[in-house]
Write an enzyme that holds these catalytic residues in place. Structure first.
Site, short mmCIF file in Angstrom:
data_model
loop_
_atom_site.label_atom_id
_atom_site.label_comp_id
_atom_site.label_asym_id
_atom_site.label_seq_id
_atom_site.Cartn_x
_atom_site.Cartn_y
_atom_site.Cartn_z
N CYS A 112 0.81 -1.22 0.00
CA CYS A 112 0.00 0.00 0.00
C CYS A 112 0.85 1.27 0.00
O CYS A 112 0.35 2.35 -0.30
CB CYS A 112 -0.93 0.01 1.21
SG CYS A 112 -1.91 -1.49 1.33
N HIS A 252 -3.63 7.02 3.27
CA HIS A 252 -3.95 5.72 2.67
C HIS A 252 -5.36 5.33 3.10
O HIS A 252 -5.73 5.41 4.27
CB HIS A 252 -2.93 4.69 3.16
CG HIS A 252 -3.27 3.29 2.79
ND1 HIS A 252 -3.79 2.95 1.56
CD2 HIS A 252 -3.20 2.12 3.49
CE1 HIS A 252 -4.01 1.65 1.52
NE2 HIS A 252 -3.66 1.12 2.68
N ASN A 282 -9.97 -0.51 0.17
CA ASN A 282 -8.52 -0.39 0.20
C ASN A 282 -7.96 -0.94 -1.12
O ASN A 282 -8.00 -2.14 -1.36
CB ASN A 282 -7.98 -1.19 1.40
CG ASN A 282 -6.47 -1.09 1.54
OD1 ASN A 282 -5.78 -0.64 0.63
ND2 ASN A 282 -5.96 -1.53 2.67
O1 UT7 Z 1 -3.29 -1.47 3.85
C1 UT7 Z 1 -3.18 -2.17 5.02
C2 UT7 Z 1 -4.30 -3.15 5.05
N1 UT7 Z 1 -4.87 -3.53 6.26
C3 UT7 Z 1 -5.46 -2.74 7.17
O2 UT7 Z 1 -5.43 -1.56 7.15
C4 UT7 Z 1 -6.20 -3.47 8.26
C5 UT7 Z 1 -6.11 -2.82 9.61
N2 UT7 Z 1 -7.04 -3.45 10.53
C6 UT7 Z 1 -8.37 -3.15 10.51
O3 UT7 Z 1 -8.81 -2.32 9.75
C7 UT7 Z 1 -9.25 -3.83 11.52
O4 UT7 Z 1 -8.45 -4.55 12.43
C8 UT7 Z 1 -10.29 -4.79 10.87
C9 UT7 Z 1 -11.32 -3.99 10.09
C10 UT7 Z 1 -9.58 -5.79 9.97
C11 UT7 Z 1 -11.03 -5.58 11.95
O5 UT7 Z 1 -11.70 -4.71 12.82
P1 UT7 Z 1 -11.67 -4.95 14.38
O6 UT7 Z 1 -12.55 -3.95 15.00
O7 UT7 Z 1 -10.24 -5.01 14.79
O8 UT7 Z 1 -12.37 -6.37 14.52
P2 UT7 Z 1 -11.76 -7.72 15.07
O9 UT7 Z 1 -10.74 -8.25 14.14
O10 UT7 Z 1 -11.38 -7.52 16.51
O11 UT7 Z 1 -13.01 -8.68 15.00
C12 UT7 Z 1 -14.15 -8.48 15.84
C13 UT7 Z 1 -15.15 -9.56 15.53
C14 UT7 Z 1 -14.57 -10.97 15.52
O12 UT7 Z 1 -15.54 -11.82 16.08
P3 UT7 Z 1 -15.39 -12.34 17.58
O13 UT7 Z 1 -14.11 -13.09 17.60
O14 UT7 Z 1 -15.36 -11.10 18.43
O15 UT7 Z 1 -16.60 -13.18 17.76
C15 UT7 Z 1 -14.45 -11.30 14.06
O16 UT7 Z 1 -14.55 -12.69 13.81
O17 UT7 Z 1 -15.68 -9.34 14.20
C16 UT7 Z 1 -15.60 -10.56 13.47
N3 UT7 Z 1 -15.46 -10.26 12.05
C17 UT7 Z 1 -16.49 -10.02 11.23
N4 UT7 Z 1 -17.81 -10.01 11.44
C18 UT7 Z 1 -18.60 -9.72 10.39
C19 UT7 Z 1 -14.30 -10.12 11.35
N5 UT7 Z 1 -14.58 -9.80 10.07
C20 UT7 Z 1 -15.92 -9.73 9.98
C21 UT7 Z 1 -16.81 -9.44 8.93
N6 UT7 Z 1 -18.13 -9.44 9.17
N7 UT7 Z 1 -16.38 -9.15 7.68
#
Ligand code: UT7
Length: 327
Positions: A112, A252, A282
């Site tokens: 990125c 970004h 993204n």
């Molecule tokens: O260019 C660089 C690219 N990457 C990034 O910039 C990513 C940076 N990270 C992020 O943007 C965030 O960490 C995410 C958007 C990926 C995730 O958000 P979060 O608030 O950190 O959520 P989490 O990973 O803590 O997940 C919370 C819950 C989990 O369920 P449990 O374990 O709490 O039951 C996940 O399984 O949300 C669940 N989950 C989803 N639910 C519905 C994860 N993805 C999804 C989804 N839909 N697509």
């Protein structure tokens, strides 16, 4: 003398994948995606389309905007990690299609941060060599390496490309300062395990789904919020500016929460922050140049405006540029 942007262009594939569409593919819902990332839809290449198609179209538009011919180009750098093939470089495919046969061509793999890295490298070539015109492209076909059974990654990314033609300026306009960095200790926080020389493609590697992007979202989120502000602080200090001097901040486009947290830390009002993550998701190396070219198209870049662009990505890499806009 400075390196300045002479023309901009971008290309987004015609096919749009909405959160509702994703609800039908994977166990997710629109509310979760919007709340956690700010993304509502993203553009996706068709099955028979690839990265070079977007890079070429964005490049053509940038050349037209710069009022230059392909033959005027001395160098083409394509920031990408999802090029058409492992080799040759997608930049060579772009060169051939444009007919830019006076230009050297190479790809730059900084994820990125690819466009920021490429822009900075191009600036050095312009200032330290005989080169006069350099095409810098950020292009990414992320959808081709997304695992559409993995809801934690497939909802976040889209495809897109942006391009800038750089030339020399004797005026005030152009790149004022830049910084690049990397922390390879986080290499496996965002990576594609197979397909390279470590794990070449085999029936087993395919069966184990190793040819898809894998991400430790929590680690990347922490890295992103930290580096967005540390890179911005460094750029502001290097340029002898304050945040109030910045007319447009182009971060970004990965997650609206990361963008808002950076803006808050810099006390930057959101009307000075460019956001399109809701419409394009993204697009990795495409993210910053698509945003920059959209801002230009929308009339948001004015003569003498100070524009700050900051990115982070796989590597882990990070970097930023402050430039003064010309005519
Ligand atoms: O260019 C660089 C690219 N990457 C990034 O910039 C990513 C940076 N990270 C992020 O943007 C965030 O960490 C995410 C958007 C990926 C995730 O958000 P979060 O608030 O950190 O959520 P989490 O990973 O803590 O997940 C919370 C819950 C989990 O369920 P449990 O374990 O709490 O039951 C996940 O399984 O949300 C669940 N989950 C989803 N639910 C519905 C994860 N993805 C999804 C989804 N839909 N697509």
């Amino acid at each position: 003398m400075k390196a300045t942007i002479l023309g901009l262009g971008y290309y987004l594939p015609g096919k749009v994948l909405t959160n509702k569409d994703l609800e039908r593919i994977v166990d997710t819902d629109d509310a979760w995606i919007v709340e956690r990332s700010g993304i509502r839809e993203r553009h996706i290449l068709a099955e028979d389309e690839s990265c070079s198609l977007m890079a070429i179209e964005a490049a053509r538009r940038a050349l037209q905007d710069a009022n230059l011919d392909a033959a005027d180009l001395d160098l083409i750098i394509v920031g990408t990690v999802t090029g058409d093939m492992l080799f040759p470089a997608t930049a060579c495919l772009v060169q051939a299609e444009l007919g830019a046969f006076n230009a050297a061509a190479f790809d730059l793999g900084a994820g990125c941060t690819g466009f920021i890295y490429a822009l900075t490298v191009a600036e050095k070539f312009l200032l330290a060599s005989e080169m006069r015109h350099i095409l810098v492209v950020g292009a990414e076909a992320v959808s081709k390496v997304l695992d559409y059974t993995d809801r934690s990654t497939c909802v976040l990314f889209g495809d897109g490309a942006g391009a800038a033609v750089l030339g020399r300026s004797d005026g005030d306009d152009g790149i004022i300062t830049s910084c690049l960095g990397a922390d390879g200790r986080g290499a496996k926080d965002l990576y594609m395990p197979a397909g390279g020389s470590a794990i070449p493609a085999t029936p087993e590697s395919v069966a184990q789904r190793l040819h898809y992007l894998r991400m430790n979202g929590t680690e990347i989120f922490k890295f992103a919020t930290k580096t967005m502000t540390s890179v911005s602080d460094r750029l502001i200090n290097q340029a002898g500016l304050t945040y109030r001097d910045i007319d447009l901040f182009i971060p970004h486009q990965a997650n609206i929460r990361i963008i808002k947290s950076a803006a808050k830390r810099m006390k930057m009002p959101m009307d000075k922050v460019f956001v399109n993550v809701d419409r394009v998701g993204n697009t990795s190396a495409g993210s910053i140049p698509v945003a920059l070219a959209e801002a230009y198209e929308q009339g948001r870049l004015h003569k003498d405006d100070l524009i700050m662009m900051v990115a982070f990505g796989t590597g882990l890499t990070y970097g930023g540029v402050i430039l003064r806009w010309g005519e």
